[in-house]
Design a protein around this motif. Structure first.
Motif, short mmCIF file in Angstrom:
data_model
loop_
_atom_site.label_atom_id
_atom_site.label_comp_id
_atom_site.label_asym_id
_atom_site.label_seq_id
_atom_site.Cartn_x
_atom_site.Cartn_y
_atom_site.Cartn_z
N GLN A 86 -18.57 20.86 11.55
CA GLN A 86 -17.41 20.57 12.38
C GLN A 86 -16.71 19.27 11.98
OE1 GLN A 86 -18.33 20.78 16.57
NE2 GLN A 86 -18.59 23.01 16.51
N GLY A 87 -17.13 18.70 10.86
CA GLY A 87 -16.46 17.50 10.36
C GLY A 87 -16.78 16.24 11.15
N GLN A 88 -17.87 16.26 11.92
CA GLN A 88 -18.24 15.08 12.69
C GLN A 88 -18.76 13.97 11.79
OE1 GLN A 88 -20.50 17.91 15.55
NE2 GLN A 88 -20.26 16.04 16.72
N MET A 89 -19.31 14.34 10.64
CA MET A 89 -19.83 13.37 9.67
C MET A 89 -19.06 13.52 8.36
SD MET A 89 -22.20 12.16 11.65
CE MET A 89 -23.36 11.21 10.67
N LEU A 90 -19.24 12.57 7.46
CA LEU A 90 -18.58 12.65 6.16
C LEU A 90 -19.05 13.88 5.40
CD1 LEU A 90 -18.71 8.91 5.04
CD2 LEU A 90 -16.69 10.18 5.81
N ALA A 91 -18.17 14.43 4.57
CA ALA A 91 -18.45 15.70 3.88
C ALA A 91 -19.73 15.62 3.03
CB ALA A 91 -17.26 16.09 3.01
N LYS A 137 -35.06 13.86 2.75
CA LYS A 137 -34.17 14.01 1.59
C LYS A 137 -33.30 12.76 1.46
CE LYS A 137 -30.72 17.41 -0.04
NZ LYS A 137 -30.00 18.65 0.39
N THR A 138 -32.93 12.43 0.23
CA THR A 138 -32.01 11.31 0.00
C THR A 138 -30.72 11.86 -0.59
OG1 THR A 138 -33.83 9.76 -0.38
CG2 THR A 138 -31.65 9.13 -1.22
N VAL A 139 -29.59 11.45 -0.02
CA VAL A 139 -28.28 11.92 -0.50
C VAL A 139 -27.36 10.72 -0.76
CG1 VAL A 139 -28.43 14.12 0.73
CG2 VAL A 139 -27.33 12.18 1.84
N GLU A 140 -26.46 10.91 -1.71
CA GLU A 140 -25.44 9.90 -2.01
C GLU A 140 -24.15 10.27 -1.27
OE1 GLU A 140 -26.06 7.17 -4.12
OE2 GLU A 140 -28.10 7.95 -3.80
N VAL A 141 -23.59 9.28 -0.57
CA VAL A 141 -22.39 9.52 0.24
C VAL A 141 -21.30 8.53 -0.16
CG1 VAL A 141 -21.39 9.52 2.56
CG2 VAL A 141 -23.71 10.40 2.19
N LYS A 142 -20.16 9.08 -0.56
CA LYS A 142 -19.01 8.25 -0.96
C LYS A 142 -18.10 8.04 0.26
CE LYS A 142 -15.64 6.58 -3.68
NZ LYS A 142 -15.69 5.27 -4.34
N PHE A 196 -22.30 13.74 3.49
CA PHE A 196 -23.43 13.65 4.40
C PHE A 196 -23.80 15.06 4.90
CE2 PHE A 196 -25.80 12.73 8.19
CZ PHE A 196 -26.37 11.48 8.00
N GLU A 197 -22.78 15.83 5.35
CA GLU A 197 -23.04 17.17 5.86
C GLU A 197 -23.56 18.09 4.76
OE1 GLU A 197 -20.27 19.09 8.34
OE2 GLU A 197 -20.19 17.44 9.79
N THR A 198 -23.03 17.92 3.56
CA THR A 198 -23.52 18.74 2.44
C THR A 198 -25.00 18.49 2.20
OG1 THR A 198 -21.35 18.75 1.38
CG2 THR A 198 -23.23 19.21 -0.03
N GLY A 199 -25.43 17.23 2.36
CA GLY A 199 -26.84 16.90 2.17
C GLY A 199 -27.73 17.51 3.24
N VAL A 200 -27.23 17.58 4.47
CA VAL A 200 -28.04 18.13 5.57
C VAL A 200 -28.10 19.65 5.50
CG1 VAL A 200 -28.18 18.36 8.08
CG2 VAL A 200 -27.51 16.17 7.07
N ARG A 201 -26.99 20.24 5.08
CA ARG A 201 -26.91 21.71 5.02
C ARG A 201 -28.02 22.27 4.13
NH1 ARG A 201 -22.02 21.78 3.60
NH2 ARG A 201 -21.10 21.78 5.70
N GLY A 202 -28.82 23.21 4.65
CA GLY A 202 -29.91 23.82 3.87
C GLY A 202 -31.26 23.17 4.08
N MET A 203 -31.31 22.02 4.76
CA MET A 203 -32.59 21.37 5.04
C MET A 203 -33.34 22.11 6.15
SD MET A 203 -31.67 17.27 4.94
CE MET A 203 -33.37 16.78 5.25
N LYS A 204 -34.67 21.94 6.17
CA LYS A 204 -35.50 22.53 7.21
C LYS A 204 -36.16 21.42 8.02
CE LYS A 204 -36.58 26.86 4.80
NZ LYS A 204 -37.68 27.74 4.29
N GLU A 205 -36.66 21.81 9.19
CA GLU A 205 -37.31 20.86 10.08
C GLU A 205 -38.43 20.11 9.35
OE1 GLU A 205 -39.89 21.44 14.04
OE2 GLU A 205 -37.82 22.17 14.24
#
Length: 435
Positions: free
Chosen positions: A192-197, A212-217, A199-208
């Protein structure tokens, strides 16, 4: 009282007035006598001081008060006799030459209301938006109401758009944690665009329980100046994935919306009434705006500076109040008049035009119109009769509905004489903006 009127410009006037001093002196003497009855002056019992002493202590103030009142009364009496409509407030100045015995002379500079010549509406094109309310629109509204009552149920799968996720995260730039970059048990709805793109891409596909470490511009125009344009490293821990579950459109849902017996048909009928009421309100607001612009287009009005300045002041005050209501400190915040000048001129112009239009064409609000509008307001409340009684319990409460009826009368009058062009407006477009 002697009066001499001068024309300084198309709207500006100066009135030279001479007031008889005997009337002023009589007022001063009368007030001094009243003051003497209770005057507290050192060395004398209350009310026992000689009149000369009373005059020495109270005379200048009382004379100033009497002069101010006499100037005001004399001016408005002269204005009434001359049949002038004063716009704004006059500027009073005592005349330098007070040599004429037996009179006090002053000048009042002011503006008058302009003559308003209403323009020709015939042939003027005015757009009137039209939006039908069909079953499709009711279905959309029902879906919105369902989404407003969404509940989230934990699921054991990877996170995807529409899920509510709960995460811990730590953000760092060049290995250093930065302010506002870390949180625990942080919930948001994915996609829903609540977080930076990134950031959301990094969370998408994760499980409980996944880490994970993601780079956010961060964007160059990001509101946080310390991180704007920089790339941060976020360590994410996904703690919960919950799937959105919308309520079924059934008796329980109908009861949630206030239909006591759970009748879904009744529920849809109520929703349709509410939607039609809101669509009507928004369409009227858009048509009104188009009508007002048409009146401005066909009618040229010379504006009294005093009225524009007063309106600018009102707009400045409203802007301050709005910002204060949002918790902002505006004590030392500048509100330049030029920022409000265009809006003030528009409002004053419309006020003058509408006033003339109403007077010439007898468009004042009729009691039955006001009553009908109040009844329409009341329909959306649980106890309409109580709302109606509240409005009619005090005359000033009817000022708002009365003004709205007059505006509606003006809109109807203009649409009846102009070249009306109906324009279909999509339901989503109408409801997606505040009319």
């Amino acid at each position: 009282m002697q009066v001499q009127l001068e024309t300084l410009g198309s709207l500006e006037r100066r009135m030279n007035i001479a007031l008889p001093m005997d009337a002023i002196d009589a007022q001063v003497t009368e007030r001094l006598k009243r003051a003497a009855r209770n005057a507290k002056i050192q060395g004398f019992r209350p009310g026992k001081a000689p009149m000369k002493i009373v005059e020495m202590n109270y005379g200048p103030q009382i004379r100033e008060e009497v002069l101010g009142e006499q100037v005001q009364q004399g001016f408005y009496r002269a204005v009434s006799e001359q049949k002038l409509r004063v716009a704004g407030y006059p500027r009073f100045e005592p005349q330098l030459d007070q040599s004429e015995p037996g009179s006090f002379k002053f000048a009042a500079t002011f503006e008058i209301y302009p003559e308003v010549a209403l323009g020709e509406l015939a042939g003027k094109e005015v757009e009137k938006p039209v939006t039908p309310v069909t079953d499709a629109e009711i279905d959309k509204t029902v879906d919105i109401l369902r989404k407003q009552r969404t509940r989230y149920v934990r699921v054991e799968r990877e996170a995807r758009d529409g899920d509510r996720v709960i995460i811990d995260f730590k953000g760092s730039i060049d290995g250093v944690l930065f302010d506002g970059g870390s949180s625990e048990n942080f919930p948001f709805v994915l996609g829903q665009g609540q977080m930076l793109a990134d950031f959301e891409t990094g969370v998408r596909g994760m499980k409980e329980d996944e880490v994970k470490t993601v780079e956010v511009k961060f964007p160059e125009d990001y509101h946080g100046k310390d991180v704007a344009g920089k790339t941060a490293s976020f360590e994410l821990t996904l703690k919960n994935v919950a799937e959105a579950v919308l309520p079924e459109v059934d008796a329980e849902f109908a009861k949630l919306l206030g239909v006591a017996d759970g009748d879904v048909t009744k529920m849809r009928d109520e929703i349709k009434k509410n939607v039609e009421r809101e669509v009507k309100r928004r369409l009227q607001a858009r048509a009104k705006e188009n009508v007002m612009q048409a009146l401005l287009d066909v009618t040229s009005v010379e504006l009294p500076k005093a009225l524009v300045e007063l309106e600018v002041g009102r707009l400045q005050d409203k802007a301050r109040q709005d910002l204060e209501a949002r918790g902002m400190k505006v004590k030392d915040l500048p509100f330049p008049a030029e920022l409000f000048d265009e809006q003030a001129r528009r409002r004053v112009s419309l006020g003058l035009i509408i006033s003339e239009l109403v007077a010439v064409n007898k468009l004042d609000a009729k009691p039955e119109q006001v009553k009908a509008l109040v009844a329409e307001f009341a329909e959306s409340y649980e106890d309409p009769e109580e709302v109606i009684n509240w409005y009619f319990a005090s005359p000033e409460r009817l000022d708002g509905p009365t003004s709205m009826v007059i505006e509606d009368n003006v809109v109807e009058f203009v649409l009846g004489r102009a070249n009306v062009v109906e324009k279909a407006l999509a339901f989503d477009e109408l409801m997606g903006s505040q009319a």
